[in-house]
Design an enzyme around this catalytic site. Structure first.
Site, PDB file in Angstrom:
ATOM      1  N   CYS A 136     -43.965 -71.086  35.287  1.00  0.00           N
ATOM      2  CA  CYS A 136     -46.466 -70.510  34.941  1.00  0.00           C
ATOM      3  C   CYS A 136     -45.261 -69.280  34.950  1.00  0.00           C
ATOM      4  CB  CYS A 136     -45.895 -71.141  36.898  1.00  0.00           C
ATOM      5  SG  CYS A 136     -46.787 -72.292  37.221  1.00  0.00           S
ATOM      6  N   CYS A 221     -48.560 -81.294  35.690  1.00  0.00           N
ATOM      7  CA  CYS A 221     -48.378 -80.685  37.409  1.00  0.00           C
ATOM      8  C   CYS A 221     -49.916 -80.427  38.099  1.00  0.00           C
ATOM      9  CB  CYS A 221     -48.559 -79.014  37.012  1.00  0.00           C
ATOM     10  SG  CYS A 221     -46.858 -79.098  36.597  1.00  0.00           S
ATOM     11  N   CYS A 244     -49.239 -70.443  41.250  1.00  0.00           N
ATOM     12  CA  CYS A 244     -49.114 -70.257  39.462  1.00  0.00           C
ATOM     13  C   CYS A 244     -47.707 -69.056  39.610  1.00  0.00           C
ATOM     14  CB  CYS A 244     -49.368 -70.298  38.270  1.00  0.00           C
ATOM     15  SG  CYS A 244     -50.673 -68.853  38.567  1.00  0.00           S
TER      16      CYS A 244
END
Length: 248
Positions: A136, A221, A244
């Protein structure tokens, strides 16, 4: 992956206007958090454009695009950013392209410094599975932070009801890490209010939202949410990860 329409453009070659000093923004955040606490989303967006002009940007995840719809009506000069991680569902990219075709908006598609192949070469394959925080950071956080160097304010789609851990957020805050004002016009909107506006204004919606994906991130995800689960249960399922990194 569909080709982006002409109104979706990269950031290369962009010229930035001078930024406000951080102390100015800190003071402004304190006053605005009070003054705009009861304002409508329309009023907050107009205020953002009046105060910052071209130095305010909106991030749009391409799930429900209510915020982009509001900006197109109140301040279409505001840039709309889509973080293209390289891992998005095809439906998410199609939603971005449909939004660019229909609305009078400039959509900036921002990518990570490395391609997926380059990232795999340096960090190994499936980094999203082995170290989702780093993935991320590389594919969302760092590109966004680089982009924000040219802005004073950042409009987000944060809502209290969408995530309980965001209950302490205010409509306007100063982000000490990125040195920008963070503005959340939809912060106090309920799920019902969001749905009502969506239906009444024919807002473009990612079709995955009607297929059990109330919160949509990168394809590897994100999973479908079962009835009765929290709306964000499908994000990074099976781990303690809830963000994130953009809104921490």
């Amino acid at each position: 992956m569909s080709a982006a329409p002409t109104s979706v453009r990269p950031t290369h070659g962009r010229r930035w206007a001078p930024r406000h000093e951080p102390d100015q923004l800190r003071i402004l955040a304190r006053y605005a958090a009070v003054d705009l606490s009861g304002a409508s989303a329309h009023e907050i967006i107009r205020w953002s454009a009046d105060v910052f002009g071209t130095r305010v940007v909106l991030t749009q995840s391409m799930a429900n695009t209510v915020l982009a719809d509001l900006v197109s009506k109140e301040a279409p000069s505001i840039d709309v950013v889509f973080l293209d991680t390289g891992y998005h569902f095809p439906q998410t990219l199609e939603t971005r392209d449909n939004l660019a075709r229909r609305e009078n908006l400039t959509i900036i598609s921002v990518s990570a410094r490395q391609s997926l192949a380059e990232q795999d070469s340096e960090h190994g394959p499936d980094l999203w599975q082995r170290n989702p925080d780093l993935c991320c950071k590389l594919r969302k956080v760092e590109p966004m932070e680089k982009l924000l160097l040219g802005y004073d304010a950042w409009i987000t789609g944060l809502r209290h009801q969408a995530a309980l851990h965001r209950r302490e957020r205010q409509v306007v805050e100063f982000d000490e890490d990125r040195l920008v004002l963070k503005i959340a016009p939809l912060l106090h909107w309920s799920d019902e209010a969001l749905l009502r506006y969506t239906l009444e204004n024919d807002v473009i919606v990612n079709p995955l939202m009607y297929e059990g994906f109330p919160s949509i991130g990168c394809e590897p995800c994100t999973r479908r949410v079962d009835p009765g689960e929290d709306t964000r249960a499908g994000r990074w399922s099976g781990s303690d990860k809830t963000e994130c990194g953009l809104h921490i």
